[in-house]
Structures are given as structure tokens and as C-alpha cells.
Design an enzyme around this catalytic site. Structure first.
Site, PDB file in Angstrom:
ATOM      1  CG  LEU A 140      -1.970  -1.051   1.382  1.00 45.61           C
ATOM      2  CD1 LEU A 140      -2.692  -0.889   2.713  1.00 45.61           C
ATOM      3  CD2 LEU A 140      -2.962  -1.007   0.233  1.00 45.61           C
ATOM      4  CG  ASP A 141       0.388   4.477  -2.838  1.00 45.78           C
ATOM      5  OD1 ASP A 141       1.209   3.682  -3.336  1.00 45.78           O
ATOM      6  OD2 ASP A 141      -0.438   5.119  -3.500  1.00 45.78           O
ATOM      7  NE  ARG A 142       5.467   8.661   3.490  1.00 47.14           N
ATOM      8  CZ  ARG A 142       5.195   9.657   4.335  1.00 47.14           C
ATOM      9  NH1 ARG A 142       4.992   9.403   5.619  1.00 47.14           N
ATOM     10  NH2 ARG A 142       5.130  10.896   3.919  1.00 47.14           N
ATOM     11  CB  ALA A 143      -0.603   8.718   1.409  1.00 47.90           C
ATOM     12  CB  THR A 144      -3.144   3.992   0.989  1.00 45.08           C
ATOM     13  OG1 THR A 144      -3.067   4.823  -0.164  1.00 45.08           O
ATOM     14  CG2 THR A 144      -4.455   3.232   0.982  1.00 45.08           C
TER      15      THR A 144
END
Length: 314
Positions: A140-144
Site C-alpha cells: 500500500l502507498d505510504r499515504a493509504t
């Protein structure tokens, strides 16, 4: 077959492998590494050879005088960066002999990289659970935030990785966007398209670019089913079912429909880099994972316990 590291996992972090040239203008391995890592003070790097911290494939420590060409690979531990603590906890939703399923918070990267080492889901879970072989099956993206699955054993890892490669895992996300221009709650639509929306376009990852590029002239290579969960006078809450796995796909698709996800610093406009504002997480959540277990044939389902803070109330 993956090359096994001669060094064990240390503090939840595996050793780094470096591929060396066998010939070149450098007389020694140390000289090559000093030039390769020019941002480090040379003596500081070479002193790591003296301490036996840089090793060959069989675990033998190299000396700073080791000639170039004597080894094709070396291993070493990265010097830990000075990290800003990410003040959120990664939670374990499920653990068995083969899998660990975690609930990742916003801002925490899946794996170590750049300025994040101990502050990554992988390293935190390795240390928490005492499983040095733990490896992410997807990312997962860091922001997600949301559901993230890890393998505990190399013997069965490939079977689960194949599920993702063959798109045999059903992934469901939620997102919250600001109410777009022209929004009509009585007849909800995005960019003139009523729900449910199947959105497709061509997404391309460009080297050295943090954002992907959309090429409307090319055949679509990404697809997302977008359903409406709810709305109020501030926001639109959507359910997203990606049928492909392109980088930043969900963020790009909603932005392309005029409903960019709240607190997204990449799409539709790339904002200047700034320190994390922990009060404004990206409003994107990996809500569910479903698949048929390749080892047992049983259906598996994992759901996040997290909610998006800006979702409509009630």
C-alpha cells in the site's frame, strides 16, 4: 531463485545487497563504494571494512584493500537514518502459520526506504512478532491506510503472491472527496457519469517522476468500478473496486472525474513537498481483501477496523 543474504535480519531490517562491477577504474571494492556513495565521508565508509561490516556471499568480511573483481556481490547493513517517529500503531488483524494480516495506518510505509526504516510496517511487525522472514505479499502507498498481507514462510509465499499476480484477490477501497462542482445529491454523478461508474484510462509510470502520467490516446490499461456510499454538503464517500493494479490508480481515477481524494498532495495537482501533517491523512482506505486460499481452498476475507475521518456522519 532469490539470493540468500549471508547476514541475518537485525532489528527487523534485512541486509542490503550491492552488485559490484567486475572491472573498472577502481583498484579496490572500497574505492568503488567510496565513489558510488559519494555523499558519505570516504573514511567513514572505509572504516566499515575495518570493522568487518561488509561481507561477501559466504559471509566472509572484506578488507578495504580487497581488489575489484574478487566478488560480484557484497552485503551490509544500512546505517539507520534519523527518523521522525510516526505516531500511529500498525495492528494485527490475523495471524496463522503462513500469513499475517495487518491494519496499516496512514503515513506508515509498507517497507523500509529512503528516510523510513524502523518506521515501516514491515520492520515494526518483524520486531513485534519476532518473525525475521516476514515479507509483504503486496503493498500500500505510504499515504493509504488499511488491510495489508504478509507471508511468514518462504515455502508458501509464492502461492499467495501468485494470487495477486493473477488478479485473483478481490480488493475493495473507500475514499472521501470534496463535493465536486455541479454535484446534485438527488441525481449523483461524477463528470456527468451516474453511479455506478466503470472508469478506464492508460496510466504510465515515468522513471524519476513521483506522479504517473495519463495518456488518453492510448488503450486503457487500468479499470476501477466506483460506487456511491453516501454524501453530505461537504464530501462524497465512494467505494472503489480496482480491476487492475496500476500505481496510484484510484487517486488518478477519482481526480480524472473531478473528485480528487481529500488531502492528496499528488493529484490532480502536485503540491510542494512538506512535512507530514498527521491531522490531514489521505482519505483513502484499503477496506477489504477476499480470495480463495491456495493452500486449503477455503474462502478468506479480511476487513479493516479503521474508518476515514472525513466520511459523512450518520
Amino acid at each position: 531463485m532469490a539470493m540468500r543474504s549471508p547476514l541475518p535480519v537485525r532489528d527487523g531490517v534485512g541486509a542490503t545487497r550491492l552488485h559490484l562491477p567486475l572491472t573498472g577504474p577502481w583498484p579496490t571494492v572500497g574505492a568503488y563504494m567510496a565513489e558510488r556513495f559519494f555523499h558519505l565521508e570516504p573514511e567513514r565508509l572505509l572504516s566499515r571494512f575495518d570493522r568487518g561490516e561488509i561481507v561477501a556471499r559466504d559471509g566472509t568480511p572484506l578488507a578495504r584493500e580487497t581488489p575489484l573483481g574478487a566478488h560480484e556481490f557484497v552485503w551490509y547493513y544500512r546505517e539507520p537514518p534519523i527518523e521522525r517517529e510516526i505516531p500511529f500503531v500498525v495492528e494485527v488483524l490475523h495471524q496463522d502459520r503462513d500469513l499475517v494480516v495487518a491494519d496499516k495506518p496512514h503515513f506508515l510505509p509498507t517497507t523500509p526506504g529512503g528516510k523510513y526504516l524502523q518506521n515501516s510496517a514491515l520492520v515494526r511487525l518483524r520486531n513485534l512478532l519476532g518473525i525475521p522472514e516476514l515479507t509483504p505479499i503486496h503493498r500500500l502507498d505510504r499515504a493509504t491506510a488499511g488491510v495489508l498481507m504478509f507471508s511468514t514462510r518462504p515455502e508458501t509465499r509464492g502461492a499467495y503472491q501468485l494470487l495477486f499476480e493473477r488478479r485473483q484477490v478481490e480488493k475493495v477501497y473507500e475514499a472521501v472527496s470534496a463535493v465536486p462542482e455541479g454535484w446534485d445529491a438527488a441525481s449523483p454523478a461524477l463528470a456527468g457519469r451516474p453511479f455506478p461508474i466503470v472508469y478506464r484510462n492508460h496510466i504510465e509510470k515515468l522513471r524519476a517522476h513521483v506522479c504517473v502520467r495519463v495518456d488518453e490516446a492510448r488503450e486503457p490499461n487500468s479499470e476501477t468500478l466506483i460506487e456511491l456510499l453516501g454524501c453530505d454538503d461537504r464530501v462524497v464517500h465512494t467505494l472503489l473496486r480496482p480491476h487492475s493494479g496500476r500505481m496510484h490508480q484510484l487517486r488518478v481515477h477519482l481526480a480524472s472525474l473531478g473528485a480528487g481524494i481529500l488531502n492528496d498532495g499528488f493529484y490532480p495537482t502536485l503540491l510542494p513537498e512538506a512535512p507530514d501533517d498527521f491531522t490531514r491523512p489521505l482519505q483513502l482506505l484499503a477496506r477489504e481483501l477476499r480470495f480463495v486460499d491456495p493452500l486449503t481452498g477455503a474462502p478468506r476475507e479480511f476487513l479493516t477496523r479503521r474508518v476515514l475521518q472525513d466520511a459523512p456522519r450518520g
